[in-house]
Design an enzyme around this catalytic site. Structure first.
Site, PDB file in Angstrom:
ATOM      1  CE1 TYR A  13     -13.190  -6.143   1.730  1.00  0.00           C
ATOM      2  CE2 TYR A  13     -11.738  -7.875   0.929  1.00  0.00           C
ATOM      3  CZ  TYR A  13     -11.972  -6.788   1.755  1.00  0.00           C
ATOM      4  OH  TYR A  13     -10.995  -6.363   2.611  1.00  0.00           O
ATOM      5  CG  ASP A  32      -8.805  -2.378  -4.346  1.00  0.00           C
ATOM      6  OD1 ASP A  32      -8.163  -1.824  -3.440  1.00  0.00           O
ATOM      7  OD2 ASP A  32      -9.682  -3.239  -4.123  1.00  0.00           O
ATOM      8  NE  ARG A  72      -9.757   7.953  -3.447  1.00  0.00           N
ATOM      9  CZ  ARG A  72     -11.076   8.098  -3.480  1.00  0.00           C
ATOM     10  NH1 ARG A  72     -11.645   8.906  -4.352  1.00  0.00           N
ATOM     11  NH2 ARG A  72     -11.835   7.439  -2.634  1.00  0.00           N
ATOM     12  NE  ARG A 104      -6.923   5.905   2.347  1.00  0.00           N
ATOM     13  CZ  ARG A 104      -7.745   5.089   2.997  1.00  0.00           C
ATOM     14  NH1 ARG A 104      -8.937   5.510   3.344  1.00  0.00           N
ATOM     15  NH2 ARG A 104      -7.370   3.878   3.319  1.00  0.00           N
ATOM     16  NE  ARG A 124      -4.225  -1.667   0.298  1.00  0.00           N
ATOM     17  CZ  ARG A 124      -5.363  -1.256   0.900  1.00  0.00           C
ATOM     18  NH1 ARG A 124      -5.486  -0.031   1.318  1.00  0.00           N
ATOM     19  NH2 ARG A 124      -6.358  -2.100   1.027  1.00  0.00           N
TER      20      ARG A 124
HETATM   21  O1  CP3 Z   1       0.058  -1.317  -2.599  1.00  0.00           O
HETATM   22  C1  CP3 Z   1      -0.203  -0.367  -3.374  1.00  0.00           C
HETATM   23  O2  CP3 Z   1       0.249   0.775  -3.209  1.00  0.00           O
HETATM   24  C2  CP3 Z   1      -1.016  -0.680  -4.607  1.00  0.00           C
HETATM   25  C3  CP3 Z   1      -2.411  -0.451  -4.520  1.00  0.00           C
HETATM   26  C4  CP3 Z   1      -3.326  -1.338  -3.697  1.00  0.00           C
HETATM   27  C5  CP3 Z   1      -4.555  -0.823  -3.216  1.00  0.00           C
HETATM   28  N1  CP3 Z   1      -5.263  -1.853  -2.684  1.00  0.00           N
HETATM   29  C6  CP3 Z   1      -4.993   0.583  -3.327  1.00  0.00           C
HETATM   30  C7  CP3 Z   1      -6.086   1.075  -2.469  1.00  0.00           C
HETATM   31  C8  CP3 Z   1      -3.270  -2.681  -3.368  1.00  0.00           C
HETATM   32  C9  CP3 Z   1      -2.154  -3.685  -3.580  1.00  0.00           C
HETATM   33  C10 CP3 Z   1      -4.505  -2.997  -2.730  1.00  0.00           C
HETATM   34  C11 CP3 Z   1      -4.858  -4.356  -2.271  1.00  0.00           C
HETATM   35  C12 CP3 Z   1      -6.091  -4.567  -1.512  1.00  0.00           C
HETATM   36  N2  CP3 Z   1      -7.293  -3.937  -1.646  1.00  0.00           N
HETATM   37  C13 CP3 Z   1      -6.234  -5.573  -0.535  1.00  0.00           C
HETATM   38  C14 CP3 Z   1      -5.172  -6.578  -0.160  1.00  0.00           C
HETATM   39  C15 CP3 Z   1      -4.122  -5.982   0.697  1.00  0.00           C
HETATM   40  C16 CP3 Z   1      -4.549  -5.617   2.059  1.00  0.00           C
HETATM   41  O3  CP3 Z   1      -4.353  -4.464   2.426  1.00  0.00           O
HETATM   42  O4  CP3 Z   1      -5.053  -6.508   2.782  1.00  0.00           O
HETATM   43  C17 CP3 Z   1      -7.549  -5.496  -0.033  1.00  0.00           C
HETATM   44  C18 CP3 Z   1      -8.142  -6.369   1.040  1.00  0.00           C
HETATM   45  C19 CP3 Z   1      -8.220  -4.469  -0.749  1.00  0.00           C
HETATM   46  C20 CP3 Z   1      -9.641  -4.054  -0.626  1.00  0.00           C
HETATM   47  C21 CP3 Z   1      -9.777  -2.637  -0.248  1.00  0.00           C
HETATM   48  N3  CP3 Z   1      -9.467  -1.569  -1.070  1.00  0.00           N
HETATM   49  C22 CP3 Z   1     -10.266  -2.109   0.957  1.00  0.00           C
HETATM   50  C23 CP3 Z   1     -10.720  -2.953   2.153  1.00  0.00           C
HETATM   51  C24 CP3 Z   1     -10.230  -0.729   0.858  1.00  0.00           C
HETATM   52  C25 CP3 Z   1     -10.761   0.259   1.870  1.00  0.00           C
HETATM   53  C26 CP3 Z   1      -9.886   0.377   3.033  1.00  0.00           C
HETATM   54  C27 CP3 Z   1      -8.761   1.296   2.747  1.00  0.00           C
HETATM   55  O5  CP3 Z   1      -7.615   0.912   3.023  1.00  0.00           O
HETATM   56  O6  CP3 Z   1      -9.057   2.378   2.306  1.00  0.00           O
HETATM   57  C28 CP3 Z   1      -9.684  -0.406  -0.395  1.00  0.00           C
HETATM   58  C29 CP3 Z   1      -9.447   0.945  -0.932  1.00  0.00           C
HETATM   59  C30 CP3 Z   1      -8.054   1.258  -1.415  1.00  0.00           C
HETATM   60  N4  CP3 Z   1      -7.262   0.447  -2.188  1.00  0.00           N
HETATM   61  C31 CP3 Z   1      -7.362   2.483  -1.211  1.00  0.00           C
HETATM   62  C32 CP3 Z   1      -6.131   2.363  -1.855  1.00  0.00           C
HETATM   63  C33 CP3 Z   1      -5.063   3.398  -1.954  1.00  0.00           C
HETATM   64  C34 CP3 Z   1      -7.913   3.699  -0.475  1.00  0.00           C
HETATM   65  C35 CP3 Z   1      -9.011   4.266  -1.289  1.00  0.00           C
HETATM   66  C36 CP3 Z   1      -9.034   5.755  -1.328  1.00  0.00           C
HETATM   67  O7  CP3 Z   1      -8.102   6.387  -1.830  1.00  0.00           O
HETATM   68  O8  CP3 Z   1     -10.055   6.296  -0.905  1.00  0.00           O
END
Ligand code: CP3
Length: 342
Positions: free
Chosen positions: A152, A77, A40, A31, A27
């Site tokens: 999910y 994602d 964003r 943010r 990640r």
């Molecule tokens: O690692 C990176 O920088 C690459 C991008 C990446 C994102 N999500 C961007 C993201 C990766 C590799 C993921 C994987 C992901 N997404 C997982 C597996 C890894 C983990 O953390 O367990 C999971 C379970 C998700 C599902 C997901 N996406 C959730 C539960 C959420 C909301 C919670 C949160 O952290 O915000 C997201 C949104 C998300 N994915 C954001 C980002 C940068 C935030 C969204 C925003 O900008 O509003």
């Protein structure tokens, strides 16, 4: 000339060790970076950000520009797969992902047809990122593992213990099995497409594998990932794949042998003595507690030092044990890199 030999992280995946290990953070684009929040806002929605190559390329590059990590990870994602399967995914500010929950009766009619076309902007971003990166920087592609993505799709949102998916797997075993197989095949094809578009290696995120009992872990985590690895390698021989079965505990012990993944991503609860044993069979990645990055100071330094001391004698990719959080101070990420790189 094969320039991939310059990429330290790939050499670690092939079994080499370095005094200063390669480092990236799960990640890392997100943010906690003001430049991410800015882009964003410009994109409007989160999925628009994922599906607009120019913007996805920009946010992928942001942490590389700022910190010089050894790997960039494609900005996307894990939930673009359900989206590509027509499940109407939304991301709501402060609420996380929302999907239309799937019922068992809907599963038999589902197919992966058209999914790759839907994902073509992501693949375009992969090619664009690779061409903009330095030769030394590895590009990682990724997808979610079938179990984690299914949690999910079934609940329609994130859940603390994935109870809805566990219950569904017992009540509707055939439908669930079919969903997992579909996700495995579509996700493997997606990884193949990423590797062909320019990803040097890929990671499979099984973030919620830790809630399953022994038999269910075998059936819903190990077996589908094994199937994916086989399918990817049949199309891309020698493909390097990092498996991240978060929370797997002692099941990490034979996960590499059973699935065929190249390297193991370790969560922060994996004891370093156990991690060292896992490293005898190949590269490991991890496993700093993301809370140490928020805390900074001695807690951060001690955590980094313990990992380096235990694991830098073998093939190690330094990372966190789960994603970096939005409240992680940038100065602490700088401190972490300084501690690793000297
Ligand atoms: O690692 C990176 O920088 C690459 C991008 C990446 C994102 N999500 C961007 C993201 C990766 C590799 C993921 C994987 C992901 N997404 C997982 C597996 C890894 C983990 O953390 O367990 C999971 C379970 C998700 C599902 C997901 N996406 C959730 C539960 C959420 C909301 C919670 C949160 O952290 O915000 C997201 C949104 C998300 N994915 C954001 C980002 C940068 C935030 C969204 C925003 O900008 O509003």
């Amino acid at each position: 000339m094969d320039r991939t030999a310059e990429r330290k992280l790939l050499r670690v995946l092939d079994g080499e060790r370095f005094d200063v290990p390669p480092v990236w953070l799960m990640r890392q684009a997100g943010r906690y970076l003001p430049e991410y929040r800015e882009t964003r806002k410009r994109a409007g929605g989160f999925l628009q950000l994922c599906y607009t190559p120019e913007l996805a390329i920009e946010v992928t590059m942001q942490p590389i520009r700022r910190f010089g990590f050894d790997a960039a990870i494609l900005f996307s994602d894990i939930l673009v797969i359900p989206d590509a399967l027509g499940r109407k995914v939304r991301f709501e500010e402060g609420r996380g992902p929302i999907l239309e929950p799937i019922g068992p009766e809907e599963i038999p009619a589902m197919s992966g047809e058209g999914a790759m076309e839907h994902l073509s902007p992501v693949l375009e971003a992969v090619a664009g990122i690779r061409s903009g990166l330095d030769e030394e920087t590895t590009l990682l592609g990724f997808c979610g593992a079938p179990w984690t993505v299914a949690t999910y799709m079934i609940a329609g949102h994130g859940t603390p213990d994935q109870a809805p998916a566990r219950l569904f797997s017992y009540r509707h075993r055939d439908a669930f099995s079919r969903l997992i197989d579909l996700l495995a095949d579509v996700s493997a094809d997606y990884l193949i497409a990423q590797l062909k578009a320019g990803a040097d290696a890929v990671q499979i995120f099984d973030s919620w594998s830790g809630v399953l009992g022994e038999a269910d872990f075998e059936k819903w985590c190990v077996e589908p990932v094994r199937r994916m690895v086989a399918r990817v390698r049949a199309a891309v021989p020698g493909a390097r794949i990092i498996g991240f079965p978060k929370g797997a505990g002692i099941a990490y012990g034979d996960y590499r042998a059973k699935t065929g993944v190249t390297a193991l991503g370790l969560d922060w609860a994996v004891p370093l003595s156990f991690a060292r044993r896992l490293q005898e069979e190949g590269a490991v990645q991890g496993n700093l507690d993301p809370m140490r990055v928020i805390a900074g100071g001695g807690a951060l330094d001690e955590g980094v030092d313990a990992i380096l001391e235990a694991l830098s004698g073998g093939p190690l990719i330094f990372n966190l044990g789960h994603g970096i959080t939005p409240d992680a101070p940038i100065a602490h990420v700088e401190q972490l890199l300084k501690r690793i790189r000297g």
